[in-house]
Write an enzyme that holds these catalytic residues in place. Structure first.
Site, PDB file in Angstrom:
ATOM      1  N   ASN A  11       3.802  25.311  40.196  1.00  0.00           N
ATOM      2  CA  ASN A  11       3.860  26.682  39.692  1.00  0.00           C
ATOM      3  C   ASN A  11       2.984  26.752  38.442  1.00  0.00           C
ATOM      4  O   ASN A  11       3.381  26.266  37.384  1.00  0.00           O
ATOM      5  CB  ASN A  11       5.332  27.020  39.381  1.00  0.00           C
ATOM      6  CG  ASN A  11       5.489  28.352  38.686  1.00  0.00           C
ATOM      7  OD1 ASN A  11       4.541  29.138  38.593  1.00  0.00           O
ATOM      8  ND2 ASN A  11       6.696  28.625  38.195  1.00  0.00           N
ATOM      9  N   LYS A  13       2.167  29.204  36.714  1.00  0.00           N
ATOM     10  CA  LYS A  13       2.595  30.275  35.789  1.00  0.00           C
ATOM     11  C   LYS A  13       1.380  31.063  35.268  1.00  0.00           C
ATOM     12  O   LYS A  13       0.405  31.249  35.994  1.00  0.00           O
ATOM     13  CB  LYS A  13       3.419  29.679  34.642  1.00  0.00           C
ATOM     14  CG  LYS A  13       4.565  28.809  35.138  1.00  0.00           C
ATOM     15  CD  LYS A  13       5.603  28.533  34.093  1.00  0.00           C
ATOM     16  CE  LYS A  13       6.670  27.616  34.674  1.00  0.00           C
ATOM     17  NZ  LYS A  13       7.857  27.509  33.862  1.00  0.00           N
ATOM     18  N   GLU A 106      12.230  33.068  34.902  1.00  0.00           N
ATOM     19  CA  GLU A 106      11.404  33.825  33.944  1.00  0.00           C
ATOM     20  C   GLU A 106      11.291  35.287  34.380  1.00  0.00           C
ATOM     21  O   GLU A 106      11.141  36.182  33.540  1.00  0.00           O
ATOM     22  CB  GLU A 106      10.025  33.155  33.815  1.00  0.00           C
ATOM     23  CG  GLU A 106      10.131  31.885  32.966  1.00  0.00           C
ATOM     24  CD  GLU A 106       9.134  30.790  33.279  1.00  0.00           C
ATOM     25  OE1 GLU A 106       8.133  31.055  33.958  1.00  0.00           O
ATOM     26  OE2 GLU A 106       9.372  29.648  32.845  1.00  0.00           O
ATOM     27  N   GLU A 171      16.803  25.373  39.905  1.00  0.00           N
ATOM     28  CA  GLU A 171      16.137  25.236  38.609  1.00  0.00           C
ATOM     29  C   GLU A 171      17.105  25.627  37.495  1.00  0.00           C
ATOM     30  O   GLU A 171      17.207  26.824  37.151  1.00  0.00           O
ATOM     31  CB  GLU A 171      14.904  26.152  38.546  1.00  0.00           C
ATOM     32  CG  GLU A 171      13.817  25.781  39.522  1.00  0.00           C
ATOM     33  CD  GLU A 171      12.425  26.120  38.978  1.00  0.00           C
ATOM     34  OE1 GLU A 171      11.554  25.255  39.038  1.00  0.00           O
ATOM     35  OE2 GLU A 171      12.230  27.245  38.472  1.00  0.00           O
ATOM     36  N   GLY A 177      10.782  23.833  31.175  1.00  0.00           N
ATOM     37  CA  GLY A 177       9.870  23.780  30.032  1.00  0.00           C
ATOM     38  C   GLY A 177      10.455  23.138  28.779  1.00  0.00           C
ATOM     39  O   GLY A 177       9.881  23.238  27.704  1.00  0.00           O
TER      40      GLY A 177
END
Ligand code: PGA
Length: 256
Positions: A11, A13, A106, A171, A177
């Site tokens: 990913n 992002k 997110e 997740e 992160g």
């Protein structure tokens, strides 16, 4: 889709400019082209603006789609219409995208996406012939309050249409992160909870649904994650932006 096939999904992002994205895609495509086995499927998910050029690299290099495939990071539920700034699943499918991440935390948090809205996106992705990768997971506060199983059940109930076919990525929000990952015991426990919930709420498709882990995955622990019973792959954010690191993660996936 399940059984021995393992998934490594990157990913990207909103972390990569065009030049870096193209170099990264070329490096990964060169690696995947040399792979002789097809028991590991790599999927890369660049941002919308990079999809067409990354698709071109994959097709020009003639990479088998069961070795390296293209994914998007989101889609909008409607097929078309006056939705300024949105991209539909049909549009993604039209340019060669095969997978789409839906319900990433997110987006759930920063764009206030509800389980219901995510479910609409999943339906539209399936209608467009895309394979949805649905992200679920608890926040730190929910974990501390002992609500993990409850949150996972709410997300599974609310985000998945009946007879869901696609991929689930567990997740934990607190692991994304942060460099912090669950202990192997905690991960094993939550993977088992999700599998049981899928069997309860999606009895027809649960056994075929690949279950991935995502959140601070790095090459130094990815083999351990793959060794957990019931883990069919990993969803990788930060570490998927460096070709050598991401390739090490692909290499750590068990082969037939
Ligand atoms: P991370 O992101 O690997 O950088 O923690 C994972 C994700 O958000 O999918």
């Amino acid at each position: 889709m399940r059984n021995t096939l393992k998934f490594v999904i990157g990913n990207w992002k909103m972390l990569s400019q065009q030049q870096h994205a193209l170099l990264l895609a070329r490096d990964l495509a060169s690696y995947c082209k040399k792979q002789s086995h097809h028991s590991v499927r790599t999927v890369i998910c660049p941002t919308f603006t990079q999809l067409v050029s990354v698709e071109k690299i994959i097709s020009e290099m003639q990479i088998a789609s069961d070795s390296l495939a293209l994914g998007a990071q989101d889609c909008y539920p409607a097929k078309e219409g006056a939705f300024t700034g949105d991209v539909s699943a049909t549009m993604l499918s039209d340019i060669g995208v095969r997978y789409v991440i839906i319900g990433h935390s997110e987006r759930r948090q920063k764009h206030h996406e509800s389980n219901e809205f995510i479910c609409e996106k999943v339906k539209s992705a399936l209608e467009a012939g895309l394979i949805p990768v649905i992200c679920i997971g608890e926040t730190l506060a929910e974990r501390q309050e002992g609500k993990t199983a409850q949150i996972l059940e709410e997300q599974i109930l609310g985000s998945l249409p009946q007879n869901f076919s696609g991929i689930i990525a567990y997740e934990p929000v607190w692991a994304i992160g942060t460099g912090i990952t669950p202990t192997m015991d905690e991960l094993q426990e939550n993977i088992s909870i999700i599998r049981t919930l899928l069997e309860k709420h999606q009895p027809k498709t649960a056994s075929q649904t690949p279950l991935l882990y995502g959140g601070s995955v790095k090459s130094d622990q990815s083999a351990d994650i793959f060794s957990i019973n019931g883990v069919d792959g990993v969803l990788v954010g930060g570490a998927s932006l460096k070709a050598d690191e991401f390739i090490k993660i692909i290499q750590s996936a068990p082969k037939d």
